[in-house]
Motif scaffolding. Structure first.
Motif, short mmCIF file in Angstrom:
data_model
loop_
_atom_site.label_atom_id
_atom_site.label_comp_id
_atom_site.label_asym_id
_atom_site.label_seq_id
_atom_site.Cartn_x
_atom_site.Cartn_y
_atom_site.Cartn_z
N ARG B 6 -45.56 5.30 -1.94
CA ARG B 6 -44.62 4.58 -1.08
C ARG B 6 -45.34 4.09 0.17
O ARG B 6 -45.78 4.87 1.00
CB ARG B 6 -43.44 5.49 -0.71
N ARG B 7 -45.40 2.78 0.26
CA ARG B 7 -46.07 2.17 1.40
C ARG B 7 -45.12 2.26 2.60
O ARG B 7 -43.91 2.11 2.46
CB ARG B 7 -46.34 0.70 1.06
N ARG B 8 -45.65 2.50 3.77
CA ARG B 8 -44.79 2.51 4.97
C ARG B 8 -44.51 1.09 5.39
O ARG B 8 -45.41 0.28 5.54
CB ARG B 8 -45.51 3.21 6.11
N MET B 9 -43.22 0.80 5.58
CA MET B 9 -42.86 -0.54 6.02
C MET B 9 -42.86 -0.61 7.54
O MET B 9 -42.53 0.35 8.22
CB MET B 9 -41.46 -0.90 5.53
N ARG B 14 -38.62 -3.38 7.37
CA ARG B 14 -37.58 -2.44 6.95
C ARG B 14 -36.19 -2.98 7.28
O ARG B 14 -35.26 -2.87 6.48
CB ARG B 14 -37.80 -1.09 7.66
N ARG B 15 -36.07 -3.57 8.44
CA ARG B 15 -34.77 -4.16 8.80
C ARG B 15 -34.39 -5.25 7.79
O ARG B 15 -33.25 -5.31 7.33
CB ARG B 15 -34.83 -4.77 10.22
N ILE B 19 -31.11 -5.35 5.33
CA ILE B 19 -30.18 -6.48 5.32
C ILE B 19 -30.00 -7.01 3.89
O ILE B 19 -28.88 -7.27 3.44
CB ILE B 19 -30.70 -7.61 6.26
N GLY B 20 -31.13 -7.12 3.19
CA GLY B 20 -31.06 -7.61 1.80
C GLY B 20 -30.26 -6.68 0.91
O GLY B 20 -29.44 -7.12 0.10
N VAL B 21 -30.48 -5.38 1.08
CA VAL B 21 -29.74 -4.38 0.31
C VAL B 21 -28.25 -4.46 0.62
O VAL B 21 -27.39 -4.43 -0.27
CB VAL B 21 -30.30 -2.96 0.60
N SER B 41 -29.12 4.91 0.19
CA SER B 41 -29.51 5.29 -1.16
C SER B 41 -30.13 4.11 -1.92
O SER B 41 -31.18 4.23 -2.55
CB SER B 41 -28.28 5.85 -1.88
N ALA B 42 -29.47 2.93 -1.81
CA ALA B 42 -29.99 1.76 -2.52
C ALA B 42 -31.35 1.33 -1.97
O ALA B 42 -32.17 0.75 -2.69
CB ALA B 42 -28.98 0.61 -2.44
N ALA B 43 -31.58 1.61 -0.69
CA ALA B 43 -32.87 1.24 -0.09
C ALA B 43 -33.92 2.33 -0.28
O ALA B 43 -35.09 2.13 0.05
CB ALA B 43 -32.68 0.96 1.41
#
Lengths: 229, 229
Positions: B6-9, B14-15, B19-21, B41-43
């Motif tokens: 998992r790459r750190r955003m 991340r914002r 928003i997309g999620v 959860s979805a993100a």
């Protein structure tokens, strides 16, 4: 002249007085800009006493909106007599009377005022729209409207709302012209729908078959023929 | 397939992801019914971390609305080439694409959802309406619109909004029909206004003088002539 004797009002009487005072203030300035202090002062009672009858500004605002909604919905009632265009024109006059009387309050409400988004407020606005919709269907003598008729009627109602709001913003067009134009807009939107769909054509030809040449819809056709020539 | 790494955003990345999620979830259910837990959860992140990027649901909702508003306003841009009716019809297709993609979120917002009444939300909605208005005036090649033209354009924009909302409620009419009907409604409302006012007549005759008989406006006239006969 006052007698100097202040009669004690009953709870419901006092509530109705406060609603009337609030509506009078909202007719001149946006509800956002009217404080409970001002309402108390205009009613001649103390601020804490206002809160005794209405627990907060929102509840007074909602009560005022409820009375205004009933007033407006009542203006839609029109006898089922004579040409449809003339009936609709009379309703449009009463609608603009209401809008004229409640200018800042109407604008604030429809543009997103303090109580917008409250479920009570939304339900009241919807009840007025529904009253307008029911009245129109009853005048068209349609009980079970097809989706396309529902669309024409409901979307025209929103057109009437936005026309009134735009008119309030500067009153740059005489309201009598807009009242007639909205009747013509209804005819035009119905005609477009009829031009797309056979069932709508049949339904609207039946509804409008007795319109006189000198009524609002006859006038529209004469104007459009004149425009085209 | 995920790599397990998992790459750190970054903060902004991340914002944008959140928003997309959120928009994806709002496209299927009303924002009222979507919790921060679900968005987290979805993100694939924790609930507290969502609050690190957005202090509350309203701020995430407003950020999602901002992106959606920019998306929609961008769809109004149309080259200034070819007949006006055909241009407007292409825009109506893109508008219904947007409405189709964002159904529950669009409905909730326009009918009075969780963030309605917030000044940020109202300003975003107004900015989209203004973008639509500016585009239409630029295509009509009018810089300083008379009050009656402003009324026709702005009230037609509200008609388009309400038509889309009514369509979303059951999708009982094919959207392609409504896209074309809205173009026809624009022509009909403009014609009614022109039938009331000389200046509007001159202005609209000039704007529509090059419309071809087989374009949407020519089609409207043919349909209305057919209806009248």
């Amino acid at each position: 002249m006052t007698t100097g004797v202040r009669r004690r009002m009953g709870v419901e009487e006092r509530r109705q007085q406060l609603i009337g005072v609030a509506l009078e203030l909202f007719s001149r300035r946006s509800p956002d800009d009217v404080s409970i202090d001002e309402i108390a002062s205009a009613a001649g009672i103390s601020r804490p006493l206002v809160y005794h009858y209405f627990p907060g500004k929102l509840s007074l605002y909602e009560a005022a909106l409820k009375r205004a909604s009933e007033d407006l919905a009542g203006r839609f009632a029109e006898p089922h007599e004579g040409p449809l265009g003339a009936r609709l024109l009379r309703v449009m006059r009463r609608f603009f009377d209401f809008v004229d009387d409640h200018g800042p309050g109407f604008s604030a409400l429809m543009r997103g005022g303090p109580a917008v988004g409250s479920s009570t407020t939304n339900a009241l606005i919807d009840s007025v729209r529904q009253a307008a919709y029911d009245q129109i269907l009853s005048h068209l003598r349609v009980e079970d409207p097809p989706a396309r008729l529902e669309l024409v009627v409901r979307s025209w109602i929103s057109l009437a709302e936005s026309t009134a709001l735009i008119w309030l913003d500067g009153r740059r067009i005489p309201r009598a012209e807009l009242e007639k134009q909205l009747v013509h807009d209804f005819g035009a939107l119905a005609a477009v729908s009829a031009a797309h769909d056979e069932e709508m054509g049949t339904l609207l030809r039946r509804a409008f078959k007795d319109e006189p040449g000198d009524g609002p819809f006859g006038d529209l056709i004469a104007r459009l023929v004149n425009l085209a020539s």
